[in-house]
Design a protein around this motif. Structure first.
Motif, mmCIF file in Angstrom:
data_model
loop_
_atom_site.group_PDB
_atom_site.id
_atom_site.type_symbol
_atom_site.label_atom_id
_atom_site.label_comp_id
_atom_site.label_asym_id
_atom_site.label_seq_id
_atom_site.Cartn_x
_atom_site.Cartn_y
_atom_site.Cartn_z
ATOM 1 N N GLU A 81 0.806 -1.219 0.000
ATOM 2 C CA GLU A 81 0.000 0.000 0.000
ATOM 3 C C GLU A 81 0.839 1.270 0.000
ATOM 4 N N ASN A 82 1.829 1.349 0.892
ATOM 5 C CA ASN A 82 2.630 2.573 0.991
ATOM 6 C C ASN A 82 3.522 2.779 -0.229
ATOM 7 N N HIS A 83 3.973 1.670 -0.846
ATOM 8 C CA HIS A 83 4.733 1.791 -2.096
ATOM 9 C C HIS A 83 3.836 2.369 -3.191
ATOM 10 N N ILE A 84 2.612 1.837 -3.262
ATOM 11 C CA ILE A 84 1.667 2.271 -4.301
ATOM 12 C C ILE A 84 1.383 3.763 -4.169
ATOM 13 N N ILE A 85 1.152 4.219 -2.951
ATOM 14 C CA ILE A 85 0.898 5.641 -2.713
ATOM 15 C C ILE A 85 2.107 6.476 -3.122
ATOM 16 N N SER A 86 3.296 5.999 -2.745
ATOM 17 C CA SER A 86 4.528 6.747 -3.023
ATOM 18 C C SER A 86 4.868 6.782 -4.510
ATOM 19 N N CYS A 87 4.498 5.719 -5.228
ATOM 20 C CA CYS A 87 4.799 5.645 -6.666
ATOM 21 C C CYS A 87 3.763 6.353 -7.537
ATOM 22 N N GLY A 88 2.554 6.559 -7.003
ATOM 23 C CA GLY A 88 1.527 7.221 -7.785
ATOM 24 C C GLY A 88 0.473 6.301 -8.351
ATOM 25 N N GLY A 89 0.274 5.138 -7.733
ATOM 26 C CA GLY A 89 -0.790 4.249 -8.162
ATOM 27 C C GLY A 89 -0.312 2.868 -8.562
ATOM 28 N N ILE A 90 -1.259 1.955 -8.734
ATOM 29 C CA ILE A 90 -0.952 0.562 -9.061
ATOM 30 C C ILE A 90 -0.271 0.432 -10.420
ATOM 31 N N ALA A 91 -0.889 0.997 -11.456
ATOM 32 C CA ALA A 91 -0.336 0.872 -12.804
ATOM 33 C C ALA A 91 1.059 1.484 -12.898
ATOM 34 N N LYS A 92 1.242 2.630 -12.274
ATOM 35 C CA LYS A 92 2.536 3.315 -12.325
ATOM 36 C C LYS A 92 3.610 2.515 -11.606
ATOM 37 N N SER A 93 3.269 1.962 -10.454
ATOM 38 C CA SER A 93 4.269 1.204 -9.680
ATOM 39 C C SER A 93 4.684 -0.064 -10.430
ATOM 40 N N ILE A 94 3.742 -0.722 -11.088
ATOM 41 C CA ILE A 94 4.076 -1.928 -11.863
ATOM 42 C C ILE A 94 4.931 -1.570 -13.071
ATOM 43 N N GLN A 95 4.609 -0.474 -13.711
ATOM 44 C CA GLN A 95 5.419 -0.008 -14.851
ATOM 45 C C GLN A 95 6.850 0.274 -14.423
ATOM 46 N N LEU A 96 7.004 0.978 -13.302
ATOM 47 C CA LEU A 96 8.341 1.298 -12.797
ATOM 48 C C LEU A 96 9.109 0.032 -12.420
ATOM 49 N N ALA A 97 8.423 -0.938 -11.822
ATOM 50 C CA ALA A 97 9.066 -2.193 -11.431
ATOM 51 C C ALA A 97 9.605 -2.924 -12.653
ATOM 52 N N ARG A 98 8.811 -2.946 -13.700
ATOM 53 C CA ARG A 98 9.233 -3.622 -14.929
ATOM 54 C C ARG A 98 10.451 -2.919 -15.547
ATOM 55 N N GLU A 99 10.481 -1.611 -15.461
ATOM 56 C CA GLU A 99 11.600 -0.845 -16.036
ATOM 57 C C GLU A 99 12.875 -0.987 -15.201
ATOM 58 N N LYS A 100 12.726 -1.040 -13.880
ATOM 59 C CA LYS A 100 13.899 -1.070 -12.995
ATOM 60 C C LYS A 100 14.589 -2.431 -12.980
ATOM 61 N N HIS A 101 13.811 -3.498 -12.794
ATOM 62 C CA HIS A 101 14.373 -4.856 -12.706
ATOM 63 C C HIS A 101 13.447 -5.808 -13.465
ATOM 64 N N ALA A 102 13.646 -5.871 -14.751
ATOM 65 C CA ALA A 102 12.731 -6.606 -15.634
ATOM 66 C C ALA A 102 12.661 -8.100 -15.318
ATOM 67 N N GLY A 103 13.722 -8.663 -14.750
ATOM 68 C CA GLY A 103 13.746 -10.107 -14.517
ATOM 69 C C GLY A 103 13.087 -10.556 -13.240
ATOM 70 N N LEU A 104 12.724 -9.628 -12.369
ATOM 71 C CA LEU A 104 12.154 -10.009 -11.072
ATOM 72 C C LEU A 104 10.641 -10.178 -11.159
ATOM 73 N N PRO A 105 10.107 -11.181 -10.448
ATOM 74 C CA PRO A 105 8.639 -11.311 -10.394
ATOM 75 C C PRO A 105 8.029 -10.108 -9.686
ATOM 76 N N ILE A 106 6.867 -9.681 -10.168
ATOM 77 C CA ILE A 106 6.203 -8.513 -9.605
ATOM 78 C C ILE A 106 4.933 -8.938 -8.877
ATOM 79 N N GLU A 107 4.938 -8.748 -7.567
ATOM 80 C CA GLU A 107 3.760 -8.999 -6.761
ATOM 81 C C GLU A 107 3.268 -7.677 -6.195
ATOM 82 N N ILE A 108 1.947 -7.499 -6.166
ATOM 83 C CA ILE A 108 1.393 -6.243 -5.683
ATOM 84 C C ILE A 108 0.202 -6.506 -4.768
ATOM 85 N N GLU A 109 0.112 -5.716 -3.718
ATOM 86 C CA GLU A 109 -1.000 -5.844 -2.774
ATOM 87 C C GLU A 109 -2.228 -5.122 -3.321
ATOM 88 N N VAL A 110 -3.371 -5.776 -3.247
ATOM 89 C CA VAL A 110 -4.628 -5.135 -3.643
ATOM 90 C C VAL A 110 -5.612 -5.218 -2.487
#
Length: 280
Positions: free
Chosen positions: A169-198
């Motif tokens: 939750e706090n990451h999502i708020i700090s990044c600017g939303g769910i879609a934005k945080s997932i986009q940034l994660a993919r750009e930063k470390h493309a090989g890592l699995p991305i899990e997100i709290e909903v």
């Protein structure tokens, strides 16, 4: 799985810290013992349990004395009976006495962790759902507890903040939303699995659309979990979490989630009752 190099480095650090904490500048009581007085020490279990701690025993003996030998009767992950002999130590009494509490502390605590994990794993023995641990571990003993949880039949979640994303939750708020945080994660470390709290079914749909690999549904009701499973099928993996206990895990597993993560595996551990007996 824990990389072997990381495991053995962790074991070594754990033992160094434990011996420094216990011995200080000198074990004053053990100094009363004659230097070459030989002894046989046997470690037994006073209760049924799952054993864990072999690497820590070996490393403690290695650091305390080259003259002490170990005779093993069990291995990590073995089921113990009451009054069963686990291993024996033979050599000078002085270093064995100095190592006694460190050896027992590691074995009692890690066996307690493995035993709790085993209880959970047995409840889902015929299920495809994977039981995962969390980062809610004792500081300095993260790898030790996660290894013990493996020995008990459960699996490890990420080891730390370095080996997988878990966007909360706090990451999502700090990044600017769910879609934005997932986009940034993919750009930063493309090989890592991305899990997100909903927190809602709407957020789950957003996470699916944004391309997350796993959605953490935290503290969802039974009805919400059932709906989440229907929405996620074939699109994203689901991890259920939040206050899950031995009493509630079977019902959650029946919902159809892929993973269940449980802080209780490492938070409220009851050490196994072990005893070291000396024979002169």
């Amino acid at each position: 799985m824990i990389p072997k190099k990381l495991l053995f480095e962790s074991v070594q650090k754990n033992v160094v810290a434990a011996l420094e904490e216990d011995l200080g500048p000198e074990d004053v009581t053990a100094s009363l013992i004659q230097e070459n007085r030989p002894i046989l020490a046997k470690v037994i279990s006073r209760q049924e349990a799952i054993f864990c701690g072999k690497f820590w025993v070996v490393e403690t003996v290695k650091q305390i004395s080259t003259q002490v030998s170990i005779n093993w009767q069990v291995d990590d992950g073995d089921r113990l009976k009451k009054d069963q002999l686990l291993f024996s130590l033979e050599g000078p009494a002085k270093p064995i006495l100095s190592a006694e509490r460190t050896i027992l502390n590691f074995c009692q605590f890690l066996s307690g962790t493995a035993t709790k994990a085993h209880r959970y794993s047995q409840l889902l023995v015929n299920s495809k759902v994977q039981i995962l641990d969390t980062r809610k571990t004792i500081p300095g003993l993260r790898i030790a507890q996660k290894y013990a949880i493996q020995c008990g039949g459960c699996r490890n979640h990420r080891l730390g903040l370095f080996d997988a994303y878990l966007i909360k939750e706090n990451h999502i708020i700090s990044c600017g939303g769910i879609a934005k945080s997932i986009q940034l994660a993919r750009e930063k470390h493309a090989g890592l699995p991305i899990e997100i709290e909903v927190e809602t079914l709407e957020e789950l749909c957003e996470a699916i659309k944004a391309g997350a690999h796993i959605a953490l549904i935290d503290n969802f009701s039974s009805e919400e979990t059932q709906q989440a499973v229907k929405i996620a099928k074939g699109k994203i993996k689901l991890e259920a979490s939040g206050g899950i206990t031995l009493a509630s895990i079977e019902k959650i597993a029946q919902s159809g989630v892929d993973y269940i993560s449980i802080g209780d595996l490492s938070k409220e551990v009851i050490p196994v009752d072990l005893s070291m007996r000396f024979y002169g």
